[in-house]
Motif scaffolding. Structure first.
Motif, PDB file in Angstrom:
ATOM      1  N   LEU A 127      57.390 -11.995  12.737  1.00  0.00           N
ATOM      2  CA  LEU A 127      57.389 -13.410  12.636  1.00  0.00           C
ATOM      3  C   LEU A 127      59.029 -13.892  12.387  1.00  0.00           C
ATOM      4  O   LEU A 127      59.255 -14.817  12.771  1.00  0.00           O
ATOM      5  CB  LEU A 127      56.457 -13.680  11.478  1.00  0.00           C
ATOM      6  N   ALA A 128      59.539 -12.940  11.611  1.00  0.00           N
ATOM      7  CA  ALA A 128      60.945 -13.413  11.369  1.00  0.00           C
ATOM      8  C   ALA A 128      61.671 -13.267  12.713  1.00  0.00           C
ATOM      9  O   ALA A 128      62.590 -14.275  12.911  1.00  0.00           O
ATOM     10  CB  ALA A 128      61.469 -12.439  10.276  1.00  0.00           C
ATOM     11  N   LYS A 129      61.502 -12.285  13.452  1.00  0.00           N
ATOM     12  CA  LYS A 129      62.071 -12.149  14.700  1.00  0.00           C
ATOM     13  C   LYS A 129      61.875 -13.603  15.753  1.00  0.00           C
ATOM     14  O   LYS A 129      62.637 -14.213  15.944  1.00  0.00           O
ATOM     15  CB  LYS A 129      61.737 -11.127  15.487  1.00  0.00           C
ATOM     16  N   ALA A 130      60.532 -14.013  15.648  1.00  0.00           N
ATOM     17  CA  ALA A 130      60.169 -15.029  16.351  1.00  0.00           C
ATOM     18  C   ALA A 130      60.917 -16.336  16.008  1.00  0.00           C
ATOM     19  O   ALA A 130      61.477 -17.132  16.699  1.00  0.00           O
ATOM     20  CB  ALA A 130      58.736 -15.150  16.584  1.00  0.00           C
ATOM     21  N   LEU A 131      60.878 -16.611  14.796  1.00  0.00           N
ATOM     22  CA  LEU A 131      61.524 -17.928  13.951  1.00  0.00           C
ATOM     23  C   LEU A 131      62.773 -17.569  14.454  1.00  0.00           C
ATOM     24  O   LEU A 131      63.634 -18.850  14.804  1.00  0.00           O
ATOM     25  CB  LEU A 131      61.176 -17.800  12.630  1.00  0.00           C
ATOM     26  N   SER A 132      63.657 -16.621  14.097  1.00  0.00           N
ATOM     27  CA  SER A 132      65.125 -16.451  14.312  1.00  0.00           C
ATOM     28  C   SER A 132      65.266 -16.694  16.198  1.00  0.00           C
ATOM     29  O   SER A 132      66.574 -17.506  16.508  1.00  0.00           O
ATOM     30  CB  SER A 132      65.604 -14.956  14.172  1.00  0.00           C
ATOM     31  N   ILE A 133      64.513 -16.313  16.866  1.00  0.00           N
ATOM     32  CA  ILE A 133      64.666 -16.468  18.329  1.00  0.00           C
ATOM     33  C   ILE A 133      64.442 -18.093  18.549  1.00  0.00           C
ATOM     34  O   ILE A 133      65.311 -18.683  19.493  1.00  0.00           O
ATOM     35  CB  ILE A 133      63.678 -15.799  19.285  1.00  0.00           C
ATOM     36  N   VAL A 134      63.549 -18.644  17.986  1.00  0.00           N
ATOM     37  CA  VAL A 134      63.284 -20.176  18.318  1.00  0.00           C
ATOM     38  C   VAL A 134      64.529 -21.083  17.902  1.00  0.00           C
ATOM     39  O   VAL A 134      65.114 -21.888  18.505  1.00  0.00           O
ATOM     40  CB  VAL A 134      62.155 -20.681  17.499  1.00  0.00           C
ATOM     41  N   ILE A 135      65.235 -20.703  16.713  1.00  0.00           N
ATOM     42  CA  ILE A 135      66.165 -21.482  16.259  1.00  0.00           C
ATOM     43  C   ILE A 135      67.460 -21.366  17.118  1.00  0.00           C
ATOM     44  O   ILE A 135      68.103 -22.037  17.460  1.00  0.00           O
ATOM     45  CB  ILE A 135      66.496 -21.271  14.734  1.00  0.00           C
ATOM     46  N   ALA A 136      67.729 -20.060  17.551  1.00  0.00           N
ATOM     47  CA  ALA A 136      68.892 -19.673  18.256  1.00  0.00           C
ATOM     48  C   ALA A 136      68.531 -20.333  19.459  1.00  0.00           C
ATOM     49  O   ALA A 136      69.821 -20.623  20.262  1.00  0.00           O
ATOM     50  CB  ALA A 136      69.144 -18.147  18.237  1.00  0.00           C
ATOM     51  N   SER A 137      67.594 -20.223  19.909  1.00  0.00           N
ATOM     52  CA  SER A 137      67.442 -20.815  21.444  1.00  0.00           C
ATOM     53  C   SER A 137      67.442 -22.299  21.772  1.00  0.00           C
ATOM     54  O   SER A 137      68.084 -22.647  22.574  1.00  0.00           O
ATOM     55  CB  SER A 137      65.806 -20.334  21.920  1.00  0.00           C
TER      56      SER A 137
END
Length: 157
Positions: A127-137
């Motif tokens: 979940l932490a990885k997914a949220l970080s990917i969404v914001i960086a994307s």
């Protein structure tokens, strides 16, 4: 003197340029397809390294992000932004500079979730990885379309 009154069909009118909103929506869809495949690579490598092989979380996320970033270049260049200016050293350099900034952003956000908030379980770390990917994307989308794969002013499409 003979007058030729033969009528010729008018040449076809050029196709109207896609409306800006339609063009951006299509661009977002293509970005999502390429980015989605990169996310799959990112998660696969991340989970293999962290949960499968027991590597350190930050090492796993950095390596996974870098591998996904490298894999995405071809997809963005030849699919999502193939109608943009041709490949140049400047374009490649900008892609990797901005992608690197996106990776730093992603890693920082992941660090906050994993270490700062203690999200260590498989579900929590993903979940932490997914949220970080969404914001960086979101950051990557803006900079890729604005500076890396710029619209060629001579093209109408």
């Amino acid at each position: 003197m003979t007058v030729n009154l033969e009528t010729r069909p008018a040449p076809p009118a050029p196709a109207p340029a896609a409306r800006p909103v339609t063009r951006v929506v299509l661009e977002v869809v293509k970005f999502g397809i390429v980015g989605g495949s990169g996310v799959l690579v990112n998660f696969a490598v991340f989970n293999l390294l962290l949960h499968g092989l027991g590597w350190q979380a930050m090492t796993a996320t950095v390596l996974a992000s870098c591998i996904a970033m490298s894999a995405n270049y071809a997809g963005f260049r030849y699919f999502a932004y193939r109608d943009r200016a041709s490949r140049t050293r400047r374009q490649i350099a900008l892609f990797f500079v901005f992608s690197g900034l996106g990776v730093v952003m992603e890693i920082g956000l992941f660090w906050i979730g994993y270490h700062g908030l203690g999200l260590h379980s498989v579900i929590e770390s993903n979940l932490a990885k997914a949220l970080s990917i969404v914001i960086a994307s979101a950051f990557r989308f803006v900079v890729y379309r604005t500076w890396v794969f710029q619209q060629d002013a001579r093209r109408t499409v």
